[in-house]
Design a protein around this motif. Structure first.
Motif, mmCIF file in Angstrom:
data_model
loop_
_atom_site.group_PDB
_atom_site.id
_atom_site.type_symbol
_atom_site.label_atom_id
_atom_site.label_comp_id
_atom_site.label_asym_id
_atom_site.label_seq_id
_atom_site.Cartn_x
_atom_site.Cartn_y
_atom_site.Cartn_z
ATOM 1 N N GLY A 37 39.206 -61.598 5.265
ATOM 2 C CA GLY A 37 39.730 -60.876 4.102
ATOM 3 C C GLY A 37 40.082 -61.815 2.967
ATOM 4 N N PHE A 38 40.709 -62.941 3.293
ATOM 5 C CA PHE A 38 41.032 -63.945 2.275
ATOM 6 C C PHE A 38 39.764 -64.468 1.616
ATOM 7 C CE2 PHE A 38 41.022 -68.593 1.667
ATOM 8 C CZ PHE A 38 41.811 -68.658 0.521
ATOM 9 N N LEU A 39 38.776 -64.808 2.444
ATOM 10 C CA LEU A 39 37.537 -65.367 1.901
ATOM 11 C C LEU A 39 36.809 -64.371 1.004
ATOM 12 C CD1 LEU A 39 36.267 -67.229 5.088
ATOM 13 C CD2 LEU A 39 37.079 -68.283 2.957
ATOM 14 N N LEU A 40 36.876 -63.107 1.353
ATOM 15 C CA LEU A 40 36.239 -62.098 0.502
ATOM 16 C C LEU A 40 37.015 -61.895 -0.788
ATOM 17 C CD1 LEU A 40 35.159 -59.371 3.080
ATOM 18 C CD2 LEU A 40 33.722 -61.060 1.924
ATOM 19 N N ARG A 57 31.086 -73.132 -4.167
ATOM 20 C CA ARG A 57 30.467 -71.842 -3.824
ATOM 21 C C ARG A 57 29.664 -71.953 -2.531
ATOM 22 N NH1 ARG A 57 30.214 -67.969 -8.511
ATOM 23 N NH2 ARG A 57 31.668 -68.889 -9.991
ATOM 24 N N GLY A 58 28.995 -73.074 -2.356
ATOM 25 C CA GLY A 58 28.259 -73.291 -1.102
ATOM 26 C C GLY A 58 29.202 -73.392 0.089
ATOM 27 N N THR A 59 30.296 -74.118 -0.079
ATOM 28 C CA THR A 59 31.294 -74.239 0.982
ATOM 29 C C THR A 59 31.903 -72.881 1.295
ATOM 30 O OG1 THR A 59 31.792 -76.493 0.256
ATOM 31 C CG2 THR A 59 33.428 -75.422 1.662
ATOM 32 N N HIS A 60 32.172 -72.111 0.266
ATOM 33 C CA HIS A 60 32.720 -70.768 0.444
ATOM 34 C C HIS A 60 31.747 -69.894 1.225
ATOM 35 C CE1 HIS A 60 33.752 -66.621 -1.064
ATOM 36 N NE2 HIS A 60 34.851 -67.009 -0.461
ATOM 37 N N LEU A 61 30.482 -69.950 0.882
ATOM 38 C CA LEU A 61 29.481 -69.149 1.587
ATOM 39 C C LEU A 61 29.399 -69.552 3.059
ATOM 40 C CD1 LEU A 61 27.337 -66.966 1.515
ATOM 41 C CD2 LEU A 61 25.685 -68.722 0.815
ATOM 42 N N VAL A 62 29.448 -70.837 3.335
ATOM 43 C CA VAL A 62 29.441 -71.312 4.726
ATOM 44 C C VAL A 62 30.659 -70.759 5.475
ATOM 45 C CG1 VAL A 62 29.708 -73.377 6.179
ATOM 46 C CG2 VAL A 62 28.038 -73.354 4.309
ATOM 47 N N VAL A 64 32.348 -68.031 4.816
ATOM 48 C CA VAL A 64 32.156 -66.590 5.016
ATOM 49 C C VAL A 64 31.158 -66.336 6.142
ATOM 50 C CG1 VAL A 64 31.244 -64.477 3.959
ATOM 51 C CG2 VAL A 64 32.837 -65.923 2.685
ATOM 52 N N LEU A 65 30.057 -67.067 6.157
ATOM 53 C CA LEU A 65 29.055 -66.863 7.211
ATOM 54 C C LEU A 65 29.614 -67.193 8.593
ATOM 55 C CD1 LEU A 65 25.871 -68.218 5.401
ATOM 56 C CD2 LEU A 65 26.466 -65.824 5.886
ATOM 57 N N PHE A 66 30.382 -68.270 8.696
ATOM 58 C CA PHE A 66 31.029 -68.584 9.969
ATOM 59 C C PHE A 66 32.028 -67.490 10.365
ATOM 60 C CE2 PHE A 66 30.028 -73.316 9.877
ATOM 61 C CZ PHE A 66 29.392 -73.331 11.105
ATOM 62 N N ALA A 67 32.760 -66.970 9.395
ATOM 63 C CA ALA A 67 33.726 -65.905 9.690
ATOM 64 C C ALA A 67 33.015 -64.643 10.160
ATOM 65 C CB ALA A 67 34.596 -65.611 8.465
ATOM 66 N N VAL A 68 31.909 -64.291 9.531
ATOM 67 C CA VAL A 68 31.133 -63.123 9.962
ATOM 68 C C VAL A 68 30.629 -63.329 11.391
ATOM 69 C CG1 VAL A 68 28.988 -61.841 9.568
ATOM 70 C CG2 VAL A 68 30.495 -62.360 7.652
ATOM 71 N N LEU A 108 34.854 -69.620 14.427
ATOM 72 C CA LEU A 108 36.151 -69.532 13.757
ATOM 73 C C LEU A 108 36.600 -70.922 13.305
ATOM 74 C CD1 LEU A 108 38.684 -68.086 12.800
ATOM 75 C CD2 LEU A 108 39.530 -68.154 15.167
ATOM 76 N N ALA A 109 36.434 -71.926 14.164
ATOM 77 C CA ALA A 109 36.783 -73.296 13.787
ATOM 78 C C ALA A 109 35.941 -73.746 12.590
ATOM 79 C CB ALA A 109 36.582 -74.246 14.970
ATOM 80 N N GLY A 110 34.658 -73.408 12.589
ATOM 81 C CA GLY A 110 33.797 -73.752 11.455
ATOM 82 C C GLY A 110 34.240 -73.080 10.172
ATOM 83 N N SER A 111 34.633 -71.817 10.275
ATOM 84 C CA SER A 111 35.111 -71.095 9.097
ATOM 85 C C SER A 111 36.420 -71.680 8.582
ATOM 86 C CB SER A 111 35.293 -69.610 9.426
ATOM 87 O OG SER A 111 35.647 -68.885 8.275
ATOM 88 N N LEU A 112 37.322 -72.000 9.502
ATOM 89 C CA LEU A 112 38.583 -72.632 9.094
ATOM 90 C C LEU A 112 38.321 -73.975 8.415
ATOM 91 C CD1 LEU A 112 40.790 -71.865 12.221
ATOM 92 C CD2 LEU A 112 41.157 -71.004 9.891
#
Length: 159
Positions: A37-40, A57-62, A64-68, A108-112
């Motif tokens: 939710g935060f990332l979105l 933006r690339g880091t953000h996308l990564v 989000v993709l890890f979170a998904v 989850l660790a990757g997204s964090l």
């Protein structure tokens, strides 16, 4: 052990283990859903729109993709349990759920890590962003994966 001090049957052990796993997943799912939710939500802020470049933006996308991926992997055992628990599939559910849960925790660790890097880049920038994001990421890796990996394995196998 049951209250009557008799050893658990195989089915009781599988049932208990599955219930424990589903409880653990509730905790992990809440965390990943808050992170997602935060990332979105940050993509719709003025600061994000004005101050982010390609790297952010690339880091953000990564992130989000890890979170998904984490949401998918951590909720899969819940869906399997709901769809197949009365079909005699609990041992199979447990076997697969153990795998997807670990994979979900890795995601989850990757997204964090990516979210930390994004925030650190926005606040500090440069090498310090990687240092600030790297230290907690290393801590997560050690506490979540290295420490339990060093514990002696039980002879109980729920596969």
């Amino acid at each position: 052990m049951r209250d009557d001090m008799q050893p658990e049957t195989r089915q009781e052990q599988v049932d208990r283990s599955l219930n424990e796993l589903l409880q653990e997943l509730r905790v992990a799912q809440a965390g990943v859903q808050i992170l997602f939710g935060f990332l979105l939500s940050i993509t719709f802020t003025d600061v994000y729109q004005e101050r982010t470049g390609g790297f952010e933006r690339g880091t953000h996308l990564v992130a989000v993709l890890f979170a998904v991926a984490a949401v998918c992997l951590l909720t899969a055992p819940v869906a399997w349990h709901r769809l197949a628990f009365r079909c005699g599939q609990r041992p199979r559910i447990m076997h697969q759920a153990n795998r997807t849960t670990v994979a979900g925790l890795v995601c989850l660790a990757g997204s964090l890590a990516a979210a930390l890097l994004l925030i650190a880049e926005m606040v500090l920038g440069g090498v310090w962003a990687f240092v600030l994001a790297g230290v907690p990421t290393a801590l997560i890796g050690v506490v979540w994966f290295v420490v339990p990996g060093r514990w002696p394995r039980s002879r109980v196998n729920l596969r």
